[in-house]
Design a protein around this motif. Structure first.
Motif, PDB file in Angstrom:
ATOM      1  N   ASP A 176       0.787  -1.233   0.000  1.00  0.00           N
ATOM      2  CA  ASP A 176       0.000   0.000   0.000  1.00  0.00           C
ATOM      3  C   ASP A 176       0.824   1.290   0.000  1.00  0.00           C
ATOM      4  O   ASP A 176       0.392   2.303  -0.528  1.00  0.00           O
ATOM      5  CB  ASP A 176      -0.931   0.017   1.230  1.00  0.00           C
ATOM      6  N   VAL A 177       1.968   1.250   0.633  1.00  0.00           N
ATOM      7  CA  VAL A 177       2.806   2.445   0.695  1.00  0.00           C
ATOM      8  C   VAL A 177       4.258   2.004   0.920  1.00  0.00           C
ATOM      9  O   VAL A 177       4.527   0.995   1.576  1.00  0.00           O
ATOM     10  CB  VAL A 177       2.342   3.407   1.826  1.00  0.00           C
ATOM     11  N   VAL A 180      -3.558  -1.151   6.528  1.00  0.00           N
ATOM     12  CA  VAL A 180      -2.641  -0.567   5.546  1.00  0.00           C
ATOM     13  C   VAL A 180      -1.307  -1.326   5.620  1.00  0.00           C
ATOM     14  O   VAL A 180      -0.693  -1.417   6.685  1.00  0.00           O
ATOM     15  CB  VAL A 180      -2.398   0.934   5.827  1.00  0.00           C
ATOM     16  N   ALA A 195       2.419  -1.518   4.757  1.00  0.00           N
ATOM     17  CA  ALA A 195       3.556  -0.687   4.326  1.00  0.00           C
ATOM     18  C   ALA A 195       4.750  -1.575   3.984  1.00  0.00           C
ATOM     19  O   ALA A 195       5.021  -2.560   4.665  1.00  0.00           O
ATOM     20  CB  ALA A 195       3.923   0.289   5.434  1.00  0.00           C
ATOM     21  N   THR A 199       3.489   0.191  -5.020  1.00  0.00           N
ATOM     22  CA  THR A 199       2.654   0.898  -4.028  1.00  0.00           C
ATOM     23  C   THR A 199       2.157   2.261  -4.511  1.00  0.00           C
ATOM     24  O   THR A 199       1.135   2.753  -4.026  1.00  0.00           O
ATOM     25  CB  THR A 199       3.444   1.146  -2.726  1.00  0.00           C
ATOM     26  N   ARG A 227       2.984   5.016  -3.711  1.00  0.00           N
ATOM     27  CA  ARG A 227       2.947   6.012  -2.629  1.00  0.00           C
ATOM     28  C   ARG A 227       4.237   5.876  -1.815  1.00  0.00           C
ATOM     29  O   ARG A 227       4.732   4.769  -1.631  1.00  0.00           O
ATOM     30  CB  ARG A 227       1.750   5.768  -1.696  1.00  0.00           C
ATOM     31  N   VAL A 243       1.567   8.764   6.582  1.00  0.00           N
ATOM     32  CA  VAL A 243       0.989   7.741   5.692  1.00  0.00           C
ATOM     33  C   VAL A 243      -0.509   7.973   5.550  1.00  0.00           C
ATOM     34  O   VAL A 243      -1.067   7.903   4.444  1.00  0.00           O
ATOM     35  CB  VAL A 243       1.271   6.318   6.234  1.00  0.00           C
ATOM     36  N   LYS A 244      -1.159   8.294   6.657  1.00  0.00           N
ATOM     37  CA  LYS A 244      -2.620   8.450   6.620  1.00  0.00           C
ATOM     38  C   LYS A 244      -3.055   9.637   5.750  1.00  0.00           C
ATOM     39  O   LYS A 244      -4.188   9.674   5.279  1.00  0.00           O
ATOM     40  CB  LYS A 244      -3.173   8.564   8.043  1.00  0.00           C
ATOM     41  N   VAL A 294      -2.905   7.702   1.998  1.00  0.00           N
ATOM     42  CA  VAL A 294      -3.531   6.434   1.576  1.00  0.00           C
ATOM     43  C   VAL A 294      -5.061   6.546   1.676  1.00  0.00           C
ATOM     44  O   VAL A 294      -5.575   7.406   2.379  1.00  0.00           O
ATOM     45  CB  VAL A 294      -3.062   5.221   2.392  1.00  0.00           C
TER      46      VAL A 294
END
Lengths: 328, 343
Positions: free
Chosen positions: A208-209, A233, A235, A258, A260, A324-325, A328
Motif C-alpha cells: 500500500d505504501v 494498511v 507498508a 505501491t 505512494r 501515511v494516513k 492512503v
C-alpha cells in the motif's frame, strides 16, 4: 557465529575484531579507543588483544585523525578511524571531503584510500544542540566517499566488514540509540559475511505504501508499519542502508507496486535525504505516482536540552503513521 | 655523511636551472594564456630549498608538499613532459589533467603529491610516516610546509601527533616571508617558526639559509638521520619567492617596498648563483659543464611544451567521471544506482 541476538554495538565489535585478525594492516585509531576501551565500548578488549601498535589512542585532534587516516591508507594500511561522535567529525570535514574523497580523483587514480571512518551518530538523551546531530547526508554529498548507515546488528556486521575490505573510503555511522538494541546475526559462523556496499534491503513487504529509510529511521518505519497493519494498511519498508551509493533500483521496484511513498529520517529536513529521494522519484517514477511524496524528518531546529521539547523535535513512529494516513 | 661530491654539486646545478627554466616558462605561458587556470605557484627562488634537502634522502624515503610543487616534482625526477602536460590539463599529464598545477604526484618516485588546502597535507604526511613505523621500516617522510600553514590547526595537530607517535617526519618549513600577502610577523606570534617545534617536544634543527643549497644539505643530512632513528624534526628554510604567491599576485608590481625587496634578494641571495660560485671556487673551470646543463634545461622545457601542446585534452563524460572510485566487487551497482561513480 552462533545464531543468537546480539546488540548492534557487539556486532560492530565482532566485525572489527575479525577483520583485525584477518588482516594485519587493519588498525584502529581514535580518542579513547585503547585504554578507555572505547567511549561506546566498541573497542572493548582490543588493546589487550592487539596491542598499542594496532589500537592507537589519539589526542583530541580530529583534523589530524581525519587526515592521518588518508595518508596511512594511501601508503598501504587500512585504518579504521573512530570519531567519538559524528559531531566531532565536522572538525575533520576538510580531511574527509577534500582529501579522503578526492585524492584518488585529483591524481587520476594513482592512489587508493582504503579507510573507514566510524562515527556514532544521532539525537536524544538530552545531549543538547552541539552533540545532537544526525548529519549523514552532509557526508553523502561528496563523490569519492561511500556512506554506510546500518539499522540493525546483522547489517552493521556485514556492512562494516565490506567497508573495511573495500579499497574506497567509507564513512560508517552507528546510531547511538541502536547500540544496545539486540538483533539476529548470521545463522552460521561466517567470517566472510559481507553486505555489498550500496545494496539496500526490504525490511518488510507491503503493497500500500513504501516507507524509505535508513539507520534509526528504519526502526520508526517498522513500528509505524505494524501500527498501520492494524488499520489494514500494508507498508513496505525499504532500508537503503547506504546513502552513497543509493540503491534506487529497490525504491523504484517498491514504488511501482505501491505508488505512494513516505521518507523517514533522523536528520534535519532541509537539503536532506528526503529531498533527494523525493526528487529522484518524481524525476523517474512520475507515471507511477498516485499521491504526494511525504517526508518525516527532525524538526527544523537545533536540539534543546529540555526533554519534552527535545522529543517534540524528533521524528517517531506516530509521525510516520500520520504522514501515511495523509496519502492512503 | 659529509660534503657533497663534485658530481652531486653539478647535478644540483642541473636540477636548479631546470626548475628555473621550467617555472619561468610556465610564467610566460600563463601570460600568453597557453596555460590557463587560476592557480600557478612557482618555485623560482626556492630551488636550493628543495634541491639541497632532497639530496639527503634515499630512494625509499617519501616526499609530500603543498601547492608550490613543480620544483619538488622535477627534483624527484618526474618527466617534465608529463608535468607540463598537467599544467595544460592534458590527458598525458601526470594526473591525467584532473589535478593541474597544484596536484602533481608520482607513486614511482614516492612523491605523495602536492596539496591545495593550506596545511591539509600535514596529517597525510604523518599517516605516510606511520606506515613506515607500523611496518618497522626506517624511511622518512620529508614534508614541505609554507610559513602560513604553521598558523593553522593542521600544523599543530599533525606535529603533535608525530611527536607522540615518534613518526619519522622531517617537517621543513619553507619560510618565504609571506602567506599569500601577509608577512610572517603579522601572522605568527612566534616569528622564528622553527621554535614552534618546542611546543610539541620536537627536535628543531633551527633556521637555515635556504638560498644556499650546501647549507641546506648539511642540515638536512643530520635531520634525516635523526628522523630515521628517533622521530620527527623541524627545520626552517629561509627563502624567497620570485614570482609572488601565484601568477595572479601582482603586489610585487604594485608595491615599491616589495619590488625593492625582491630585487635585493635576486641581487644578493640568488640560489643558482650561490651554487655556481661555490662550484667554481672549489673546482675552477666547470663553465662548459654548467653551460651544457643550462642549454639542456632550455631544450628539455621546450620539448615539454611541444609535447604538452600536442597532447589531447580530456573531453568525454568518462574522462570526467573516471577514478572517482576504485573499481570494486564489493560495490553493488544497478542501472538505477545513484552516486556510485564509474571507475
Amino acid at each position: 557465529m552462533p545464531a543468537r541476538n546480539v546488540a548492534m554495538r557487539e556486532a560492530i565489535r565482532r566485525a572489527l575484531r575479525e577483520e583485525m585478525h584477518r588482516d594485519d594492516n587493519v588498525f584502529v585509531m581514535g580518542e579513547e579507543v585503547a585504554y578507555w576501551q572505547g567511549t561506546h565500548r566498541v573497542t572493548r578488549g582490543f588493546l589487550e588483544e592487539f596491542g598499542e601498535r594496532r589500537v592507537r589512542d589519539t589526542p583530541i585532534s580530529e583534523m589530524a585523525i581525519g587526515g592521518l587516516a588518508v595518508g596511512a591508507a594511501m601508503a598501504g594500511l587500512r585504518p579504521v578511524a573512530e570519531f567519538m561522535t559524528i559531531n566531532f567529525a565536522f572538525l575533520a570535514l576538510d580531511a574527509i571531503a577534500n582529501h579522503a574523497a578526492k585524492v584518488r580523483y585529483f591524481f587520476d587514480g594513482m592512489f587508493k584510500v582504503p579507510l573507514v571512518y566510524r562515527a556514532a551518530s544521532g539525537w536524544g538523551n538530552q545531549a543538547t544542540a552541539s552533540h545532537s546531530h544526525a548529519p549523514e547526508p552532509i557526508f553523502a554529498h561528496f563523490p569519492g566517499l561511500y556512506v554506510g548507515c546500518p539499522s540493525n546488528s546483522m547489517d552493521a556486521y556485514g556492512m562494516l566488514k565490506a567497508s573495511i575490505r573495500d579499497d574506497n573510503p567509507v564513512l560508517f555511522t552507528e546510531s547511538i540509540a541502536l547500540y544496545p538494541k539486540p538483533g539476529p546475526m548470521p545463522a552460521e559462523d561466517d567470517g566472510d559475511f559481507l553486505i555489498p556496499i550500496g545494496k539496500g534491503d526490504i525490511k518488510r513487504e507491503g503493497g500500500d505504501v513504501t516507507l524509505v529509510a535508513y539507520a534509526r529511521g528504519v526502526d520508526w518505519a517498522l513500528q509505524a508499519a505494524r501500527q498501520l497493519a492494524r488499520d489494514g494498511v500494508e507498508a513496505e519498508v525499504v532500508d537503503l542502508r547506504w546513502l552513497r551509493p543509493l540503491d534506487m533500483e529497490l525504491v523504484y521496484q517498491s514504488f511501482k507496486k505501491t505508488n505512494r511513498c513516505v521518507i523517514v529520517e533522523e536528520s534535519l529536513p532541509m537539503y536532506s535525504f528526503g529531498g533527494e529521494i523525493a526528487a529522484l522519484l518524481q524525476e523517474n517514477m512520475f507515471d507511477y505516482m498516485d499521491a504526494p511524496i511525504k517526508r518525516v524528518a527532525a524538526e527544523d531546529a537545533p536540539l534543546p536540552y529540555s526533554k519534552e521539547i527535545e522529543l517534540l523535535a524528533l521524528p517517531d513512529a506516530q509521525k510516520v503513521v500520520n504522514a501515511v494516513k495523509e496519502i492512503v | 655523511m659529509g660534503s657533497p661530491t663534485k658530481a652531486m654539486l653539478l647535478d644540483w646545478y642541473r636540477q636548479m636551472v631546470l626548475i628555473r627554466e621550467f617555472e619561468e616558462t610556465c610564467h610566460r605561458l600563463y601570460e600568453e594564456k597557453r596555460i590557463t587556470g587560476v592557480y600557478l605557484h612557482l618555485y623560482s627562488g626556492h630551488e636550493a630549498s628543495g634541491v639541497g634537502s632532497m639530496a639527503a634522502l634515499r630512494k625509499s624515503d617519501h616526499v609530500i608538499t603543498a601547492y608550490r610543487d613543480h620544483g619538488i616534482a622535477l627534483i624527484l625526477g618526474m618527466d617534465p613532459k608529463a608535468v607540463m602536460a598537467e599544467m595544460m590539463g592534458k590527458k598525458t599529464g601526470s594526473s591525467g589533467g584532473k589535478g593541474g598545477s597544484m596536484h602533481l604526484a608520482s607513486k614511482d618516485h614516492n612523491f605523495w603529491g602536492g596539496y591545495a588546502i593550506v596545511g591539509g597535507h600535514l596529517p597525510l604526511a604523518a599517516g605516510i610516516a606511520l606506515e613506515a613505523r607500523y611496518h618497522g621500516k626506517d624511511d622518512v617522510t620529508m614534508t614541505y610546509v609554507g610559513d602560513g600553514a604553521t598558523n593553522n590547526g593542521y600544523f599543530h595537530e599533525s606535529l603533535n601527533m608525530s611527536a607522540i607517535w615518534d613518526l619519522p617526519v622531517v617537517w621543513i618549513i619553507e619560510n618565504n616571508g609571506y602567506a599569500m600577502g601577509t608577512e610572517v610577523d603579522r601572522a605568527s606570534g612566534q616569528v622564528e617558526l622553527h621554535r614552534k617545534a618546542e611546543a610539541y617536544g620536537i627536535k628543531s634543527f633551527g633556521r637555515v639559509d635556504a638560498q644556499n643549497a650546501l647549507e641546506v644539505y648539511a642540515v638536512a643530512l643530520k635531520a634525516v638521520d635523526y628522523a630515521r632513528k628517533k622521530g620527527p624534526v623541524v627545520i626552517e628554510h629561509v627563502t624567497y619567492r620570485y614570482r609572488g604567491h601565484g601568477v595572479s599576485d601582482k603586489q610585487y608590481d604594485a608595491r615599491e617596498d616589495m619590488s625593492a625587496e625582491l630585487k635585493e634578494w635576486m641581487a644578493t641571495r640568488e640560489p643558482i648563483k650561490i651554487l655556481r660560485d661555490c662550484i667554481e671556487s672549489q673546482y675552477g673551470d666547470v663553465g662548459e659543464v654548467l653551460a651544457q646543463h643550462e642549454a639542456d634545461a632550455v631544450q628539455i622545457v621546450a620539448d615539454s611544451v611541444t609535447f604538452a601542446e600536442a597532447s589531447e585534452l580530456p573531453s568525454t563524460y568518462e574522462d570526467l567521471m573516471r577514478n572517482t572510485y576504485v573499481s570494486s566487487d564489493l560495490v553493488h551497482k544497478t542501472a538505477a544506482s545513484v552516486g556510485a561513480g564509474i571507475d
